[in-house]
Design a protein around this motif. Sequence first.
Motif, short mmCIF file in Angstrom:
data_model
loop_
_atom_site.label_atom_id
_atom_site.label_comp_id
_atom_site.label_asym_id
_atom_site.label_seq_id
_atom_site.Cartn_x
_atom_site.Cartn_y
_atom_site.Cartn_z
N LEU A 166 38.78 -4.62 16.61
CA LEU A 166 38.95 -5.88 15.88
C LEU A 166 40.35 -6.45 16.13
CD1 LEU A 166 37.35 -4.86 12.46
CD2 LEU A 166 36.24 -5.47 14.64
N VAL A 178 39.12 -10.89 10.59
CA VAL A 178 38.81 -10.76 12.01
C VAL A 178 38.78 -12.15 12.66
CG1 VAL A 178 37.08 -10.05 13.70
CG2 VAL A 178 37.50 -8.63 11.66
N VAL A 230 37.17 -10.23 18.73
CA VAL A 230 36.72 -8.84 18.85
C VAL A 230 36.60 -8.50 20.33
CG1 VAL A 230 34.91 -7.17 18.26
CG2 VAL A 230 35.40 -9.06 16.70
#
Length: 277
Positions: A106, A113, A116
């Motif tokens: 992440l 977040v 990713v």
Amino acid sequence: MKFTKMQGCGNDYVYVDCTKEVIEHIPETAVKVSDRHFGIGSDGLILIKSSETADFFMDMYNNDGSRGKMCGNGIRCVAKYVYDYGLTNKEHLRIETLSGIKELDLILQDGKVSQVTVNMGAPILQPSLIPVVSDKDVLIKEPITIDGQRYEITCVSMGNPHAVVFVEDTSSLPIEVIGPKFENHPIFPDRVNTEFIQIIDRTHIRMRVWERGSGETFACGTGACASVVACVLNGLTEPEVTVTLLGGDLSIRYDQKENTIYMTGPAVKVYEGEIEL
Ligand SMILES: N[C@H](CCC[C@H](N)C(=O)O)C(=O)O
């Protein structure tokens, strides 16, 4: 049913926490919630479930109700969902899919977040495993005729089947006409996701995609990975490429020594809602 609408490069899905909600008649529910006029509107439905072998299980359905075995944009949003909603505090996640367990890192911004990186695993080239009907060992620039027009396909699986086609200009494609004909061509017994690729330079490509079970989407993570593999196999790009899609950019790196593909891209929450099924 409580849900969260999320998108990765405009590839948008309805996400449901099935550690809390129970959904029945899932394929029919996927069709209903995906409808952009009578439902929520999405490319499909993604259920977040508990897993015996990983941190969570991603169960993904296209907007026609068919079950997908892997979803690159979807798995980034699953990671964002479970971290931002506090279902985990891990910044390295293992997520089970029908194409095996994927490892994710992440990238946080203000405690949430934003991007990713996903280890998408190894590309699969054997026709019988894609699957595509052929007596060849690999399909690289294999001729195929659609509507009397000759194309060349390079076939790659990222846990789901892809046919990659190189074109001069992605903007002038009759994709809504030829897309379904690739998708349902008899050489693809499980149907196929088809990517149309325009080479910009050796580190940048433009992509449009006709997805199996969803039609044209604004992005396809597995398709972007399959396309970079096809570019490298055909000597058209370096192994690290920016893929520009209708909905944004993905960074794809094909580590040929490890025979592993890495995808980095955004994951965005659009809104939360509740729908009567
Ligand atoms: N339509 C695909 C599943 C979704 C893949 C795509 N949305 C992605 O981001 O990888 C299939 O049936 O194989």
